[in-house]
Design a protein around this motif. Sequence first.
Motif, PDB file in Angstrom:
ATOM      1  N   CYS A  97       0.822  -1.207   0.000  1.00  0.00           N
ATOM      2  CA  CYS A  97       0.000   0.000   0.000  1.00  0.00           C
ATOM      3  C   CYS A  97       0.859   1.262   0.000  1.00  0.00           C
ATOM      4  CB  CYS A  97      -0.937   0.004   1.205  1.00  0.00           C
ATOM      5  SG  CYS A  97      -2.264  -1.224   1.094  1.00  0.00           S
ATOM      6  N   LYS A  98       1.962   1.225   0.744  1.00  0.00           N
ATOM      7  CA  LYS A  98       2.874   2.368   0.811  1.00  0.00           C
ATOM      8  C   LYS A  98       3.460   2.715  -0.559  1.00  0.00           C
ATOM      9  CE  LYS A  98       4.073   4.478   4.761  1.00  0.00           C
ATOM     10  NZ  LYS A  98       4.177   5.953   4.859  1.00  0.00           N
ATOM     11  N   ASN A  99       3.607   1.697  -1.402  1.00  0.00           N
ATOM     12  CA  ASN A  99       4.153   1.933  -2.736  1.00  0.00           C
ATOM     13  C   ASN A  99       3.252   2.835  -3.576  1.00  0.00           C
ATOM     14  OD1 ASN A  99       6.428   0.350  -2.342  1.00  0.00           O
ATOM     15  ND2 ASN A  99       5.458  -1.512  -3.106  1.00  0.00           N
ATOM     16  N   TYR A 100       1.961   2.798  -3.279  1.00  0.00           N
ATOM     17  CA  TYR A 100       0.992   3.544  -4.088  1.00  0.00           C
ATOM     18  C   TYR A 100       0.327   4.703  -3.342  1.00  0.00           C
ATOM     19  CZ  TYR A 100       1.446  -0.637  -6.967  1.00  0.00           C
ATOM     20  OH  TYR A 100       1.952  -1.665  -7.721  1.00  0.00           O
ATOM     21  N   CYS A 101       0.361   4.634  -2.029  1.00  0.00           N
ATOM     22  CA  CYS A 101      -0.288   5.671  -1.224  1.00  0.00           C
ATOM     23  C   CYS A 101       0.595   5.986  -0.019  1.00  0.00           C
ATOM     24  CB  CYS A 101      -1.676   5.198  -0.772  1.00  0.00           C
ATOM     25  SG  CYS A 101      -2.556   6.358   0.296  1.00  0.00           S
ATOM     26  N   ASP A 102       1.228   7.142  -0.030  1.00  0.00           N
ATOM     27  CA  ASP A 102       2.139   7.501   1.064  1.00  0.00           C
ATOM     28  C   ASP A 102       1.442   7.487   2.421  1.00  0.00           C
ATOM     29  OD1 ASP A 102       4.354   7.784  -0.513  1.00  0.00           O
ATOM     30  OD2 ASP A 102       4.070   9.937  -0.843  1.00  0.00           O
ATOM     31  N   ALA A 103       0.176   7.900   2.443  1.00  0.00           N
ATOM     32  CA  ALA A 103      -0.574   7.957   3.698  1.00  0.00           C
ATOM     33  C   ALA A 103      -1.196   6.596   3.993  1.00  0.00           C
ATOM     34  CB  ALA A 103      -1.654   9.034   3.617  1.00  0.00           C
ATOM     35  N   SER A 104      -0.338   5.585   4.167  1.00  0.00           N
ATOM     36  CA  SER A 104      -0.784   4.223   4.497  1.00  0.00           C
ATOM     37  C   SER A 104      -0.328   3.898   5.908  1.00  0.00           C
ATOM     38  CB  SER A 104      -0.203   3.209   3.511  1.00  0.00           C
ATOM     39  OG  SER A 104      -0.725   3.403   2.218  1.00  0.00           O
ATOM     40  N   TYR A 105      -1.260   3.395   6.715  1.00  0.00           N
ATOM     41  CA  TYR A 105      -0.976   3.168   8.130  1.00  0.00           C
ATOM     42  C   TYR A 105      -1.393   1.758   8.538  1.00  0.00           C
ATOM     43  CZ  TYR A 105      -0.868   8.264   7.845  1.00  0.00           C
ATOM     44  OH  TYR A 105      -0.594   9.556   7.467  1.00  0.00           O
ATOM     45  N   LEU A 106      -0.563   1.150   9.382  1.00  0.00           N
ATOM     46  CA  LEU A 106      -0.848  -0.180   9.914  1.00  0.00           C
ATOM     47  C   LEU A 106      -1.323  -0.057  11.354  1.00  0.00           C
ATOM     48  CD1 LEU A 106      -0.756  -3.270  10.006  1.00  0.00           C
ATOM     49  CD2 LEU A 106       1.714  -3.136  10.372  1.00  0.00           C
ATOM     50  N   VAL A 107      -2.523  -0.578  11.641  1.00  0.00           N
ATOM     51  CA  VAL A 107      -3.071  -0.526  12.999  1.00  0.00           C
ATOM     52  C   VAL A 107      -3.568  -1.912  13.393  1.00  0.00           C
ATOM     53  CG1 VAL A 107      -3.777   1.891  12.756  1.00  0.00           C
ATOM     54  CG2 VAL A 107      -5.433   0.071  12.256  1.00  0.00           C
ATOM     55  N   GLU A 108      -3.541  -2.187  14.685  1.00  0.00           N
ATOM     56  CA  GLU A 108      -4.051  -3.466  15.171  1.00  0.00           C
ATOM     57  C   GLU A 108      -5.539  -3.390  15.499  1.00  0.00           C
ATOM     58  OE1 GLU A 108      -1.632  -5.083  18.303  1.00  0.00           O
ATOM     59  OE2 GLU A 108      -0.114  -5.729  16.850  1.00  0.00           O
ATOM     60  N   THR A 123      -6.879 -11.167  10.640  1.00  0.00           N
ATOM     61  CA  THR A 123      -7.722 -10.105  11.195  1.00  0.00           C
ATOM     62  C   THR A 123      -9.201 -10.460  11.056  1.00  0.00           C
ATOM     63  OG1 THR A 123      -6.057  -8.491  10.499  1.00  0.00           O
ATOM     64  CG2 THR A 123      -8.213  -7.633  11.147  1.00  0.00           C
ATOM     65  N   PRO A 124      -9.904 -10.645  12.172  1.00  0.00           N
ATOM     66  CA  PRO A 124     -11.325 -11.009  12.107  1.00  0.00           C
ATOM     67  C   PRO A 124     -12.203  -9.838  11.684  1.00  0.00           C
ATOM     68  CG  PRO A 124     -10.651 -10.714  14.385  1.00  0.00           C
ATOM     69  CD  PRO A 124      -9.402 -10.602  13.557  1.00  0.00           C
ATOM     70  N   ASP A 125     -13.380 -10.163  11.167  1.00  0.00           N
ATOM     71  CA  ASP A 125     -14.308  -9.134  10.679  1.00  0.00           C
ATOM     72  C   ASP A 125     -14.744  -8.171  11.780  1.00  0.00           C
ATOM     73  OD1 ASP A 125     -14.214 -10.054   8.109  1.00  0.00           O
ATOM     74  OD2 ASP A 125     -16.049 -11.245   8.234  1.00  0.00           O
ATOM     75  N   TRP A 126     -14.827  -8.645  13.023  1.00  0.00           N
ATOM     76  CA  TRP A 126     -15.315  -7.767  14.084  1.00  0.00           C
ATOM     77  C   TRP A 126     -14.328  -6.628  14.366  1.00  0.00           C
ATOM     78  CZ3 TRP A 126     -12.639  -7.310  18.726  1.00  0.00           C
ATOM     79  CH2 TRP A 126     -11.747  -8.338  19.064  1.00  0.00           C
ATOM     80  N   ILE A 127     -13.039  -6.890  14.178  1.00  0.00           N
ATOM     81  CA  ILE A 127     -12.049  -5.819  14.348  1.00  0.00           C
ATOM     82  C   ILE A 127     -12.128  -4.842  13.170  1.00  0.00           C
ATOM     83  CG2 ILE A 127      -9.576  -5.289  14.428  1.00  0.00           C
ATOM     84  CD1 ILE A 127      -9.126  -7.778  16.045  1.00  0.00           C
ATOM     85  N   VAL A 128     -12.297  -5.367  11.964  1.00  0.00           N
ATOM     86  CA  VAL A 128     -12.446  -4.509  10.788  1.00  0.00           C
ATOM     87  C   VAL A 128     -13.645  -3.576  10.967  1.00  0.00           C
ATOM     88  CG1 VAL A 128     -12.905  -4.449   8.304  1.00  0.00           C
ATOM     89  CG2 VAL A 128     -11.363  -6.184   9.238  1.00  0.00           C
ATOM     90  N   GLN A 129     -14.752  -4.118  11.441  1.00  0.00           N
ATOM     91  CA  GLN A 129     -15.952  -3.293  11.623  1.00  0.00           C
ATOM     92  C   GLN A 129     -15.750  -2.230  12.694  1.00  0.00           C
ATOM     93  OE1 GLN A 129     -18.755  -3.469   9.598  1.00  0.00           O
ATOM     94  NE2 GLN A 129     -19.048  -1.496  10.615  1.00  0.00           N
ATOM     95  N   ASN A 130     -15.030  -2.578  13.757  1.00  0.00           N
ATOM     96  CA  ASN A 130     -14.727  -1.586  14.802  1.00  0.00           C
ATOM     97  C   ASN A 130     -13.919  -0.419  14.243  1.00  0.00           C
ATOM     98  OD1 ASN A 130     -16.053  -3.082  16.712  1.00  0.00           O
ATOM     99  ND2 ASN A 130     -14.213  -3.845  17.735  1.00  0.00           N
ATOM    100  N   VAL A 131     -12.976  -0.733  13.345  1.00  0.00           N
ATOM    101  CA  VAL A 131     -12.167   0.318  12.729  1.00  0.00           C
ATOM    102  C   VAL A 131     -13.029   1.205  11.832  1.00  0.00           C
ATOM    103  CG1 VAL A 131     -10.306   0.759  11.066  1.00  0.00           C
ATOM    104  CG2 VAL A 131      -9.981  -0.948  12.868  1.00  0.00           C
ATOM    105  N   ILE A 132     -13.886   0.585  11.046  1.00  0.00           N
ATOM    106  CA  ILE A 132     -14.782   1.360  10.168  1.00  0.00           C
ATOM    107  C   ILE A 132     -15.668   2.288  10.994  1.00  0.00           C
ATOM    108  CG2 ILE A 132     -16.741   1.195   8.584  1.00  0.00           C
ATOM    109  CD1 ILE A 132     -15.503  -1.404   7.528  1.00  0.00           C
ATOM    110  N   ASP A 133     -16.247   1.745  12.059  1.00  0.00           N
ATOM    111  CA  ASP A 133     -17.131   2.553  12.909  1.00  0.00           C
ATOM    112  C   ASP A 133     -16.374   3.750  13.503  1.00  0.00           C
ATOM    113  OD1 ASP A 133     -19.159   0.766  12.400  1.00  0.00           O
ATOM    114  OD2 ASP A 133     -18.980  -0.305  14.305  1.00  0.00           O
ATOM    115  N   ARG A 134     -15.153   3.512  13.912  1.00  0.00           N
ATOM    116  CA  ARG A 134     -14.341   4.582  14.510  1.00  0.00           C
ATOM    117  C   ARG A 134     -13.991   5.645  13.481  1.00  0.00           C
ATOM    118  NH1 ARG A 134     -13.384   8.097  18.337  1.00  0.00           N
ATOM    119  NH2 ARG A 134     -11.159   8.525  18.693  1.00  0.00           N
TER     120      ARG A 134
END
Length: 278
Positions: free
Chosen positions: A226-237, A261-272
């Motif tokens: 992702c960093k190769n194409y988008c400088d503003a790429s961030y890794l979060v747990e 990475t389970p779907d429930w964590i992905v959804q928490n990130v989206i909600d945030r």
Amino acid sequence: MKIELASSYGFCYGVKRAIRIAEEHPGSHTYGPLIHNKDEIARLKETYDIGLVEDFEEAEKVDSIVIRTHGIPKNELKKLKAEGKEVINATCPYVTTPQQIVEQMSKEGYSIVVFGDRNHPEIRGVVSYADDPRDAFVVLEESELEELPLKSKVAIVAQTTRKPADFLKIVNALVLRCKEVRVFNTICNATFENQDAAAELAKRADVMIVIGGKHSSNTKQLHSICKNYCDASYLVENEKELDPAWFEGKKLCGISAGASTPDWIVQNVIDRIESLTR
């Protein structure tokens, strides 16, 4: 701001299978983290009382052992079974394949080259299946091949989460050096699909969020792509690591997630993210 998920992301088949196996054996212990995601490990502990042992000495002290997705060294697996433990093997089938290849090719007299990180548990397990450990070599760069005492015939496998293009560089170098090279592409399909989807989205996104364990090889690979194409790429747990400043003035936020990475964590990130950008 628009939020868009990559067309392929998150749990792969091997991880889904391992979690299902663990849930079917409440009260057991995993030898090493079942997957590289501490939040999911915590959920398994809280809901199913799945414990964790970090080394072989600890593993010998419990009765029921779930083998993690990355596998363990052959001699340790053999010893646990010999000691009468309940051994529940949740090793990903994509990891079992290179183990079997290394075992067979080693018996047939080939030098073994493993493309991957020698400190990764998957690779430690794969290398252990060689008949003679002195004839199995782990490399990450072409230059590492130069001093290796390889036979005229070589078999090569790859860590399941590595980039295909990087694997090809090692293969090409071996073809130029050795008379016979048996190439086994053991990079899993889920890795291909997640990486391609993340790259496609990162090309269009103003900001990319990659969700997964900081120690997960495939998640770190996704972030690098992702960093190769988008400088503003961030890794979060998880959603707690999001910084509101990342989204200021952005129009499209892309999201990808590692295979652990389970779907429930992905959804928490989206909600945030949605709450931060209203």
